[in-house]
Design an enzyme around this catalytic site. Structure first.
Site, short mmCIF file in Angstrom:
data_model
loop_
_atom_site.label_atom_id
_atom_site.label_comp_id
_atom_site.label_asym_id
_atom_site.label_seq_id
_atom_site.Cartn_x
_atom_site.Cartn_y
_atom_site.Cartn_z
CG ASP A 184 -1.91 1.14 1.25
OD1 ASP A 184 -1.65 2.16 0.58
OD2 ASP A 184 -2.95 1.03 1.92
CG HIS A 185 0.80 4.38 -3.02
ND1 HIS A 185 -0.37 3.86 -3.54
CD2 HIS A 185 0.59 5.71 -2.89
CE1 HIS A 185 -1.23 4.84 -3.73
NE2 HIS A 185 -0.68 5.96 -3.35
CG HIS A 247 -4.76 4.54 0.25
ND1 HIS A 247 -3.82 3.56 0.08
CD2 HIS A 247 -5.08 4.95 -1.01
CE1 HIS A 247 -3.57 3.39 -1.20
NE2 HIS A 247 -4.33 4.22 -1.88
#
Length: 504
Positions: A184-185, A247
């Site tokens: 998950d960037h 996120h």
């Protein structure tokens, strides 16, 4: 810094956009920074018919995503980086015999002495994860008797709780959970990681980080653009699936978690899971008062006409997919009992911003009547990354008139520190076997367990869809979520901007 062992990175879907746009620039920066081990190889694997040379030209030498970086470096340096890249054509289907791929991996491993250490990066649709894992397993490429093996998968981690569970089970048939890295960037951003440091390394914050001193917590993720050419995908997804489940729930877990026993990856991930599992799920008595959804409408911003969501290409003209979602919820544990969390995400907002706002309770004894100091700690994740504290100061002159002042810190002030991009940090962590910033199976499922019922309720009951003009802060109705006279903090593009920033 941890040691990075010799290894090979095998990228499935290597001819796709993500490899050239994110992965290769991240690897280039790591190589330039001296983080890449001496014996390191990248093998691209995909269904495109490319030679090694064509692959190198596509993702490095002629890539628009590396053009500016390549201008800064000498030809020999660029060639030494390019020479680490190779390509293997899988044919017309990912579900095929991987014997030839296995031999190519073995040959490169022997030639470049990568010590049988492999990372498999799946830059493919999730529907292919189990297929690829199975085919790798059949070639013995998942076993760790000689060298370690890891697999990185991109989001979305499922489309619902059920599909997330199936996805996890499919991967766990062929890889141990400790080998699986769900990327998950957002977790690669320095300012997200700074949530942990702000909390647990500062005695001025941690003793106050609980229900006794915090009134409520607000998290905003806003994008200034619409869905653009992603309309077809987005209309089947929506704001909750696209941003909230992954996120934003990750940010919630970092804000709400208990102190881990140490800084080891599993200790931190254990506490994140506990926080997510403690979220009180909405029921029929709280659902409608604690959720708001909306869609952006056509508007004019700076003289330019902006389409409404239902006018976007690929979007149904009677679509009930949300581009704005705001949820109020509670976490049922000692630390957060009765402290409301307000989380929202939306497209076509006045600015692009992600931030966490900690609203502290007012003083128990109001010594100075008429003052309205709202103590807040604002953690800006993007843009203008930094930390802002709002507190009361005396206005010079007679009496005790109080006004709010700012105390701020910006990451740009760290002129001598290199701040890695998200994919740089995450790739390096995976190379070093550090899973702290990667999601675990139970973490993903705990987030889905909260979000999935909301999606299903919106889908079946067709709850009201509130419109909001593009370029504004969403439906006015959303302010009703927040208790009392307080409303959402509407931030500007700069951290210390005055609030209620808007652009019409």
């Amino acid at each position: 810094m941890s040691n990075t062992q010799n290894q090979m990175l095998i990228i499935f879907g290597a001819s796709g956009d993500l490899t050239a746009r994110k992965l290769v620039p991240a690897l280039y920066n790591l190589y330039k920074g001296g983080y890449i081990p001496e014996n390191f190889v990248v093998l691209g694997a995909s269904r495109s018919n490319l030679t090694d040379g064509e692959f190198r030209r596509k993702v490095i030498q002629e890539s628009s995503f590396l053009k500016d970086k390549l201008k800064e470096d000498v030809e020999d340096f660029i060639k030494s980086f390019s020479d680490k890249f190779f390509y293997e054509d899988l044919g017309s289907d990912y579900d095929t015999y991987y014997g030839r791929l296995s031999k190519r991996i073995s040959d490169l491993n022997t030639k470049f002495r990568t010590e049988n250490n492999y990372i498999f990066y799946l830059s493919t649709p999730p529907s292919l994860y189990e297929v690829i894992a199975k085919n790798l397993s059949e070639q013995g490429l998942t076993k760790q008797e000689d060298g370690w093996k890891r697999i990185i998968v991109e989001k979305p981690f499922g489309y619902s709780l059920e599909t997330a569970r199936n996805l996890n089970k499919g991967l766990q048939k062929y890889f141990d959970e400790s080998q699986i890295y769900r990327i998950d960037h957002y977790l690669g951003k320095e300012t997200v990681q700074n949530l942990l440091v702000t909390r647990f390394s500062n005695s001025i914050f941690e003793p106050l980080w609980n229900r006794n001193y915090i009134h409520h917590i607000e998290i905003t993720n806003a994008e200034s653009v619409g869905v653009g050419n992603r309309g077809g995908y987005y209309d089947k997804s929506g704001a909750l699936r696209d941003m909230f489940q992954n996120h934003l729930m990750q940010i919630v877990s970092l804000v709400a978690m208990e102190p881990p026993i140490d800084a080891k990856p599993e200790s931190i991930r254990n506490e994140k899971v506990k926080a997510l599992q403690s979220i009180r799920h909405l029921d029929e008595n709280t659902f409608y008062s604690n959720t708001t959804r909306g869609q952006y409408l056509a508007s004019t911003i700076n003289g330019k006409k902006v389409k409404g969501y239902r006018e976007e290409e690929g979007v149904a003209n009677d679509s009930m997919t949300e581009t704005y979602a705001a949820i109020k919820f509670y976490i049922d544990n000692w630390r957060w009992k009765d402290v409301p969390f307000y989380v929202r995400t939306a497209k076509c907002m006045p600015t692009k911003v992600t931030e966490v706002v900690i609203h502290f309770k007012p003083s128990h004894h109001r010594l100075f009547e008429g003052t309205n100091t709202d103590n807040r700690l604002i953690l800006r994740i993007q843009p203008d990354e930094g930390v802002l504290m709002k507190f009361g100061v005396k206005v010079p002159g007679l009496g005790f008139k109080v006004e709010t002042a700012n105390l701020d810190f910006y990451y740009t002030d760290l002129v001598d520190a290199y701040v890695m991009e998200a994919y740089e940090r995450l790739l390096l962590d995976a190379m070093q076997g550090d899973a702290t910033l990667y999601a675990r199976a139970d973490e993903v499922e705990a987030a889905w367990a909260f979000v999935d019922p909301i999606i299903q309720e919106w889908k079946t009951k067709r709850e009201k869809m509130h419109g909001y003009p593009a370029g504004t802060w969403g439906p006015q109705f959303a302010d009703n979520l927040i208790d009392g006279k307080r409303g959402w903090r509407n931030p500007g593009p700069n951290l210390a901007d005055t609030e209620d920033y808007c652009e019409l």
